[in-house]
Design an enzyme around this catalytic site. Structure first.
Site, PDB file in Angstrom:
ATOM      1  N   LYS A  20       0.861  -1.196   0.000  1.00  0.00           N
ATOM      2  CA  LYS A  20       0.000   0.000   0.000  1.00  0.00           C
ATOM      3  C   LYS A  20       0.890   1.236   0.000  1.00  0.00           C
ATOM      4  CE  LYS A  20      -3.926   1.958   2.582  1.00  0.00           C
ATOM      5  NZ  LYS A  20      -4.777   1.827   3.788  1.00  0.00           N
ATOM      6  N   SER A  47      -9.730  -0.611   7.099  1.00  0.00           N
ATOM      7  CA  SER A  47      -9.175  -0.503   5.745  1.00  0.00           C
ATOM      8  C   SER A  47      -8.443  -1.726   5.209  1.00  0.00           C
ATOM      9  CB  SER A  47      -8.234   0.693   5.668  1.00  0.00           C
ATOM     10  OG  SER A  47      -8.979   1.854   5.491  1.00  0.00           O
ATOM     11  N   SER A  91      -9.628   1.727   2.860  1.00  0.00           N
ATOM     12  CA  SER A  91      -8.802   2.472   1.951  1.00  0.00           C
ATOM     13  C   SER A  91      -7.753   1.626   1.230  1.00  0.00           C
ATOM     14  CB  SER A  91      -8.092   3.596   2.717  1.00  0.00           C
ATOM     15  OG  SER A  91      -7.239   3.048   3.701  1.00  0.00           O
TER      16      SER A  91
END
Ligand code: GLN
Length: 491
Positions: free
Chosen positions: A79, A178, A154
């Site tokens: 990420k 997330s 996210s």
């Protein structure tokens, strides 16, 4: 045999060790898959292909010398809020568009020590604020099961890259859901570890009392292998806990007779629950009961306050953490401004997207003199009550089972003008962050429209091993994890 990029970490590791495949071929196959489907899905912000191939060659040399570590030669992706030395780390934001970290985050160092190949950096909601990956400055990520839908967020890029075989496993971060929520929407396994289990040194901070890094993987075994690699004490993160790391992949097929699973009453009466999610939940709990576990009803009485408490605490901490992006030390600087104050203003006005600005405004208000006690102070008290709910519930059960999300993935754009509805959709995941307990999402079914549904398992602090054991046995008894999205029309 699966195509190389379709393999799980566990399968690839076995074949690499036997020298039946090479990391170069495996990494090349992953990069080709990225070329094929990433244009349609937008999971990657940065692909470091040459660098990945160089790492793969090194891995093959290490294997030929007989020097293997647990993830030697395995292509993973990260990420884009975890610092990677020399590879830009944008946090999904224009303000960090050109930020190239001079150091590796602790988890990246650990992955490199474990021999992993880092393929690239994954799309996300800007500063990890969101539940859909629509708030990325680099465009939305699409759900491979239905590209008109959100992948969750996210860590949407992480979940999609894993689900669409654009990496063998990924790291995400979870401040209020997330990792678990995109894992659920994309049909992969995701784990938010206990607060303090994984070092956050080198993680771009969102809400420091809630943030954790964790794995997203194709199945439970891979999830455990990744957790093995990244868990552990780090003196560079003052919240990391000096506690030994068990072998998280040490589970086996067994019955679950010694375990009691708690079903929170309050989660069943939540409004807006999709009937397909309820049905999948009921069937999942029945399956776990068939595996030998006893099922009891438990109460988490302060659940209704979790959204309100989280959406005061997280923006407050964010407003403080994001004060550092002023155009002086990091990333983008507005060069049109004539005064210093104007430079700060313009840098932040142009550099942050609307959701991040909304959070900074809410957080600054909640922390301001005269309001602190009413908002941040009160929310912190509620947080203590929620933590206590879990403590009491875990006196009656070993693991709590619940849905991850009230509905399957929604359409891109559907909630664009309705931030409150998006916040409310986090109802089942926020509490684990407020209480600091671990939570895992494992595929447990599909909606009538063929969209994946996730089962959430939560446990007491540091009970990741129990969650993984239940998830593994559930996975063995079901076939949801073997289903793949149809990527034929995606390009
Ligand atoms: N959806 C939540 C939020 O928008 C959680 C995000 C996260 O876990 N990073 O804050």
């Amino acid at each position: 045999m699966n195509k190389l990029h379709e393999m799980t970490i566990h399968q690839a590791r076995t074949l690499l060790e036997k020298k039946e495949i090479s990391s170069e071929d495996l990494t090349r196959s992953v990069l080709a898959q990225i070329d094929r489907v990433n244009p349609g899905l937008n999971a990657y912000i940065t692909v470091s292909g040459d660098d990945a191939m160089a790492q793969a060659r090194q891995a093959d040399q290490a294997i030929s010398r007989g020097e293997t570590a647990p993830l030697t030669g395995i292509p993973l992706a990260i990420k884009d809020l975890i610092c990677t030395k020399g590879v830009r780390t944008t946090c999904g934001s224009k303000i960090l568009e050109n930020f190239i970290p001079p150091y590796d985050a602790a988890v990246i160092k650990k992955l490199r020590q474990a021999g992993a190949v880092v393929v690239g950096k994954l799309n996300m909601d800007e500063f990890a604020m969101g539940s859909s990956t629509e708030h990325s400055a680099f465009g939305p990520t699409r759900n491979p099961w239905d590209p008109t839908r959100i992948p969750g967020g996210s860590s949407g890029g992480s979940a999609v890259a894993v689900a669409a075989d654009m990496c063998l496993g990924a790291l995400g971060s979870d401040t209020g859901g997330s990792i678990r929520q995109p894992a659920a929407h994309c049909g992969v396994v995701g784990l938010k570890p206990t607060y303090g289990r994984v070092s956050r040194f080198g993680l771009v901070a969102f809400a420091s009392s809630l943030d954790q890094i964790g794995p997203l993987a194709k199945n439970v075994t891979d999830c455990a292998l990744l957790l093995n690699a990244v868990a552990g004490y780090d003196p560079a993160d003052s919240t990391s806990v000096p506690r030994s790391v068990p072998d998280y992949a040490g589970f086996s097929s067994s019955d679950l007779k010694d375990l009691t699973i708690g079903i929170p009453r309050e989660y069943q009466s939540t409004g807006g629950m999709d009937p397909d999610v309820s049905r999948a939940m009921t069937e999942a709990v029945r399956k776990i009961e068939d595996l030998g576990a006893s099922v009891v009803s438990v109460s988490l009485p302060h659940t209704a306050y979790a959204v309100a408490a989280y959406y005061v605490i997280a923006p407050s901490e964010a407003s403080s953490n994001l004060a550092r992006y002023d155009g002086v030390k990091y990333g983008r600087r507005d060069t049109d401004a004539e005064t210093l104050i104007d430079m700060y203003r313009q840098t932040r006005a142009k550099g942050f997207g609307p959701e991040v600005q909304r959070r900074i405004i809410i957080g600054t208000y909640a922390l301001s003199a005269g309001y602190y006690d009413a908002y941040y102070g009160k929310a912190s008290q509620v947080r203590t009550l929620i933590t206590d709910d879990f403590r009491k519930a875990f006196e009656r059960c070993d693991v709590i089972a619940s849905p991850v999300t009230p509905t399957p993935a929604w359409k891109i754009g559907e909630m664009a003008d309705d931030p409150l509805s998006m916040y409310l959709s986090d109802i089942f995941t926020l509490s684990a962050n407020l209480a600091g307990v671990p939570g895992l999402s494992v595929p447990c079914g599909f909606s009538r429209d063929g969209l994946p549904i996730g089962l959430q398992l939560m446990g007491p602090h540091f009970a990741e091993d129990t969650l993984l054991k239940v998830a593994y046995n559930f996975e063995q008894a079901t076939d949801f994890h073997t289903k793949k999205p149809n990527l034929k029309d995606i390009s």
